[in-house]
Design a protein around this motif. Structure first.
Motif, PDB file in Angstrom:
ATOM      1  N   ALA A 230      17.272  99.896 -42.625  1.00 32.30           N
ATOM      2  CA  ALA A 230      17.321 101.237 -42.615  1.00 32.30           C
ATOM      3  C   ALA A 230      16.426 102.113 -43.811  1.00 32.30           C
ATOM      4  O   ALA A 230      15.669 103.528 -42.834  1.00 32.30           O
ATOM      5  N   ILE A 231      16.630 101.906 -45.252  1.00 28.47           N
ATOM      6  CA  ILE A 231      16.004 102.006 -46.114  1.00 28.47           C
ATOM      7  C   ILE A 231      14.271 102.432 -45.412  1.00 28.47           C
ATOM      8  O   ILE A 231      13.532 102.991 -46.007  1.00 28.47           O
ATOM      9  N   SER A 232      13.547 101.198 -45.339  1.00 26.15           N
ATOM     10  CA  SER A 232      12.012 100.691 -44.952  1.00 26.15           C
ATOM     11  C   SER A 232      11.873 101.763 -43.687  1.00 26.15           C
ATOM     12  O   SER A 232      10.665 102.389 -44.087  1.00 26.15           O
ATOM     13  N   TYR A 233      12.857 102.504 -42.741  1.00 23.62           N
ATOM     14  CA  TYR A 233      12.555 102.765 -41.900  1.00 23.62           C
ATOM     15  C   TYR A 233      12.348 104.331 -42.197  1.00 23.62           C
ATOM     16  O   TYR A 233      11.443 105.003 -41.618  1.00 23.62           O
ATOM     17  N   ASP A 234      13.518 104.546 -43.565  1.00 33.76           N
ATOM     18  CA  ASP A 234      13.045 106.273 -43.276  1.00 33.76           C
ATOM     19  C   ASP A 234      11.641 106.379 -44.871  1.00 33.76           C
ATOM     20  O   ASP A 234      11.679 107.629 -44.291  1.00 33.76           O
ATOM     21  N   ARG A 235      11.460 105.713 -45.260  1.00 37.79           N
ATOM     22  CA  ARG A 235      10.226 105.333 -45.613  1.00 37.79           C
ATOM     23  C   ARG A 235       9.098 105.608 -44.740  1.00 37.79           C
ATOM     24  O   ARG A 235       8.098 106.010 -45.378  1.00 37.79           O
ATOM     25  N   TYR A 236       8.772 104.915 -44.328  1.00 40.06           N
ATOM     26  CA  TYR A 236       7.581 104.274 -42.711  1.00 40.06           C
ATOM     27  C   TYR A 236       8.024 105.962 -42.041  1.00 40.06           C
ATOM     28  O   TYR A 236       6.772 106.360 -42.244  1.00 40.06           O
ATOM     29  N   ARG A 237       8.975 106.676 -41.917  1.00 32.79           N
ATOM     30  CA  ARG A 237       8.868 108.013 -41.220  1.00 32.79           C
ATOM     31  C   ARG A 237       8.407 108.741 -42.683  1.00 32.79           C
ATOM     32  O   ARG A 237       7.763 109.971 -42.124  1.00 32.79           O
ATOM     33  N   ALA A 238       8.849 109.147 -43.635  1.00 35.29           N
ATOM     34  CA  ALA A 238       7.976 110.019 -44.311  1.00 35.29           C
ATOM     35  C   ALA A 238       6.794 109.613 -44.628  1.00 35.29           C
ATOM     36  O   ALA A 238       6.317 110.435 -44.947  1.00 35.29           O
ATOM     37  N   VAL A 239       6.125 108.968 -44.813  1.00 36.94           N
ATOM     38  CA  VAL A 239       4.844 108.117 -45.168  1.00 36.94           C
ATOM     39  C   VAL A 239       4.266 108.287 -44.400  1.00 36.94           C
ATOM     40  O   VAL A 239       3.394 108.417 -44.253  1.00 36.94           O
ATOM     41  N   VAL A 240       4.291 106.899 -43.132  1.00 40.05           N
ATOM     42  CA  VAL A 240       2.789 107.321 -42.118  1.00 40.05           C
ATOM     43  C   VAL A 240       3.400 108.888 -40.827  1.00 40.05           C
ATOM     44  O   VAL A 240       2.469 108.486 -39.768  1.00 40.05           O
TER      45      VAL A 240
ATOM     46  N   SER B 124      25.363 108.585 -39.723  1.00 31.36           N
ATOM     47  CA  SER B 124      25.824 107.708 -38.470  1.00 31.36           C
ATOM     48  C   SER B 124      25.191 106.746 -39.025  1.00 31.36           C
ATOM     49  O   SER B 124      25.373 105.456 -38.389  1.00 31.36           O
ATOM     50  N   ILE B 125      23.858 106.771 -39.480  1.00 31.87           N
ATOM     51  CA  ILE B 125      23.118 105.269 -39.803  1.00 31.87           C
ATOM     52  C   ILE B 125      23.770 104.239 -41.136  1.00 31.87           C
ATOM     53  O   ILE B 125      24.257 103.177 -40.911  1.00 31.87           O
ATOM     54  N   VAL B 126      24.217 105.409 -42.172  1.00 24.43           N
ATOM     55  CA  VAL B 126      25.222 104.129 -43.036  1.00 24.43           C
ATOM     56  C   VAL B 126      26.539 103.679 -41.559  1.00 24.43           C
ATOM     57  O   VAL B 126      27.142 102.579 -41.860  1.00 24.43           O
ATOM     58  N   ALA B 127      27.228 104.263 -41.322  1.00 23.79           N
ATOM     59  CA  ALA B 127      28.158 103.944 -40.022  1.00 23.79           C
ATOM     60  C   ALA B 127      27.760 102.682 -39.315  1.00 23.79           C
ATOM     61  O   ALA B 127      28.622 101.313 -39.229  1.00 23.79           O
ATOM     62  N   ILE B 128      26.737 102.948 -38.631  1.00 25.69           N
ATOM     63  CA  ILE B 128      25.925 101.741 -37.966  1.00 25.69           C
ATOM     64  C   ILE B 128      25.823 100.685 -38.627  1.00 25.69           C
ATOM     65  O   ILE B 128      26.375  99.228 -37.857  1.00 25.69           O
ATOM     66  N   THR B 129      25.529 100.287 -40.123  1.00 20.26           N
ATOM     67  CA  THR B 129      25.219  99.422 -40.421  1.00 20.26           C
ATOM     68  C   THR B 129      26.763  98.775 -40.572  1.00 20.26           C
ATOM     69  O   THR B 129      26.728  97.506 -40.765  1.00 20.26           O
ATOM     70  N   TRP B 130      27.505  98.939 -41.019  1.00 21.49           N
ATOM     71  CA  TRP B 130      28.546  98.824 -41.155  1.00 21.49           C
ATOM     72  C   TRP B 130      29.020  97.512 -40.024  1.00 21.49           C
ATOM     73  O   TRP B 130      30.036  97.214 -40.183  1.00 21.49           O
ATOM     74  N   SER B 131      29.460  98.960 -39.123  1.00 20.49           N
ATOM     75  CA  SER B 131      29.947  98.613 -38.075  1.00 20.49           C
ATOM     76  C   SER B 131      28.992  97.485 -37.430  1.00 20.49           C
ATOM     77  O   SER B 131      29.919  96.224 -36.836  1.00 20.49           O
ATOM     78  N   LEU B 132      27.703  97.538 -37.211  1.00 20.84           N
ATOM     79  CA  LEU B 132      27.385  95.848 -36.769  1.00 20.84           C
ATOM     80  C   LEU B 132      27.845  94.730 -37.713  1.00 20.84           C
ATOM     81  O   LEU B 132      27.583  93.552 -37.293  1.00 20.84           O
ATOM     82  N   SER B 133      28.096  94.881 -38.848  1.00 19.25           N
ATOM     83  CA  SER B 133      27.415  94.033 -39.871  1.00 19.25           C
ATOM     84  C   SER B 133      29.382  93.538 -39.836  1.00 19.25           C
ATOM     85  O   SER B 133      29.725  91.688 -39.645  1.00 19.25           O
ATOM     86  N   PHE B 134      30.222  94.491 -39.356  1.00 18.52           N
ATOM     87  CA  PHE B 134      31.430  93.905 -38.711  1.00 18.52           C
ATOM     88  C   PHE B 134      31.828  93.079 -37.025  1.00 18.52           C
ATOM     89  O   PHE B 134      32.266  92.004 -37.769  1.00 18.52           O
ATOM     90  N   ILE B 135      30.991  93.232 -36.830  1.00 19.94           N
ATOM     91  CA  ILE B 135      31.120  92.820 -35.505  1.00 19.94           C
ATOM     92  C   ILE B 135      30.084  91.420 -35.294  1.00 19.94           C
ATOM     93  O   ILE B 135      30.794  90.977 -34.822  1.00 19.94           O
TER      94      ILE B 135
END
Length: 377
Positions: free
Chosen positions: A122-132, A146-157
């Motif tokens: 997610a951090i790399s995508y944020d940097r990609y959007r900000a620079v490119v 929402s991004i934070v919630a998705i990362t934890w949800s996918l991790s638990f799934i």
């Protein structure tokens, strides 16, 4: 990778002779000492990261909120994984934590590691959007949450299959898979989705970011060269380069009147001079320098993550698919692998302090209680 840590102690004690176990007691002692250092460094460092981001208004950005999520995951590793790891090793071959913890402990450890890798994506995508794609709107606070919630949800799934096969057997918490193929398939799938795919996505994103920053730097460099060349061409000539003026003065015996510069020539010289006050360009250069520093720091975080996680991944894949139980010094490799995983939870604050001025100042303010003075102003 924690999905097979529950099998590690049985592997240690079942595959090693008692003489070798005695010879490797120093390894356990060394590991506990390393765990203690990592625990203290991780708790202090990641707590500082959380406090700096929460207490500093200008640092409440999408990138830093994602770094806050990463710090929380690292804190979970330090506060949950390390103490229980030591306790379980000391009490083996008995499981004293009960059936509920048998179902929860190892899956939580696995999900935290998966959350860390997802957060780095997610951090790399944020940097990609900000620079490119700088014209695209930045993530709002709701989108970041929402991004934070998705990362934890996918991790638990991702750890649900693991949770279902854990049970108390022979007075210890074991994985009881329907077949060896099911266990191997889950181990391989977790390796791919927890490590391989995130690293590939991160590498692609940051490669595009680096290329964009490089193009911007080259453009500014060319612009600076053009300005210097034009300034040289239009610079006023000195007396020894303009003999006609000195000759006229010596022949006439009277001073030659100075040439009056027109308004147009003054504006031209001002606009092309290297020292001209081009505010827009200076701001753009500062933004480029700041973005470059941020990307360097984040790339260092990713490289450290890959460096620390890879040994553990390789050792367990070797055990799973190539009869790694028979390799010599297996316990030493497993000890190194788990120690590297825990080490990763403590190094990020050190990277932030060394490569980011805002974090460094924030850490020093908290450590020396300077934030009290600032808050009173």
């Amino acid at each position: 990778m924690f999905n097979i840590t529950a099998r590690s102690n049985s592997t240690f004690n079942g595959s090693l002779a008692s003489k070798e176990e005695t010879a490797l007691k120093w390894l356990n002692t060394l590991q506990y000492m390393v765990f203690g250092v990592i625990f203290i460094a991780s708790v202090i460092g990641n707590t500082l990261v959380c406090l700096v981001i929460i207490r500093t208004p200008r640092m409440r950005t999408t990138r830093n909120f994602l770094l806050l999520n990463l710090a929380i995951a690292d804190l979970t590793v330090a506060l949950l994984c390390i103490p229980f790891e030591v306790f379980i090793k000391l009490t083996y071959p008995h499981w004293l934590l009960g059936p509920v913890m048998c179902k929860i402990l190892w899956p939580v450890m696995t999900s935290v590691t998966t959350c860390s890798s997802a957060t780095l994506v997610a951090i790399s995508y944020d940097r990609y959007r900000a620079v490119v794609h700088p014209w695209k709107p930045r993530f709002t606070l709701l989108q970041t949450a929402s991004i934070v919630a998705i990362t934890w949800s996918l991790s638990f799934i991702s750890v649900i299959p693991f949770l279902l096969v854990l049970t108390i057997k022979d007075d210890y918490c074991h994985e009881v898979w329907p077949s060896d193929t099911a266990r191997s398939s889950y181990t391989l799938a977790l390796f791919i989705f927890q490590f391989v795919i995130p690293i590939l996505i991160i590498a692609l994103a940051y490669s595009k970011v680096v290329l964009k920053l490089r193009r911007q730097a080259l453009r500014f460099a060319k612009k600076s060269d053009v300005q210097e060349a034009l300034a040289t061409l239009t610079a006023p000539s000195s007396s020894f380069l303009s003999p006609e003026l000195s000759d006229m003065a010596s022949l006439s015996g009277s001073p030659v009147p100075e040439k009056k510069s027109t308004a147009t020539s003054n504006l031209l010289r001002l606009s092309i001079s290297p020292s001209a006050p081009t505010t827009g360009s200076r701001k753009a250069i500062r933004r480029l320098e700041r973005s470059t520093k941020i990307v360097k720091m984040l790339v260092a975080v990713v490289l450290m993550y890959a460096f620390c996680m890879l040994p553990n991944q390789v050792v367990w894949l070797w055990i799973e698919f190539r009869s790694g139980n028979d390799i010599p010094h297996l316990k030493a490799y497993l000890t190194l692998g788990s120690s590297m995983v825990y080490l990763n939870s403590s190094v990020n604050p050190i990277l932030y302090a060394g490569m980011n001025d805002e974090f460094r100042v924030g850490f020093l303010d908290l450590l020396f209680c300077r934030w009290k003075r600032h808050s009173n102003k």
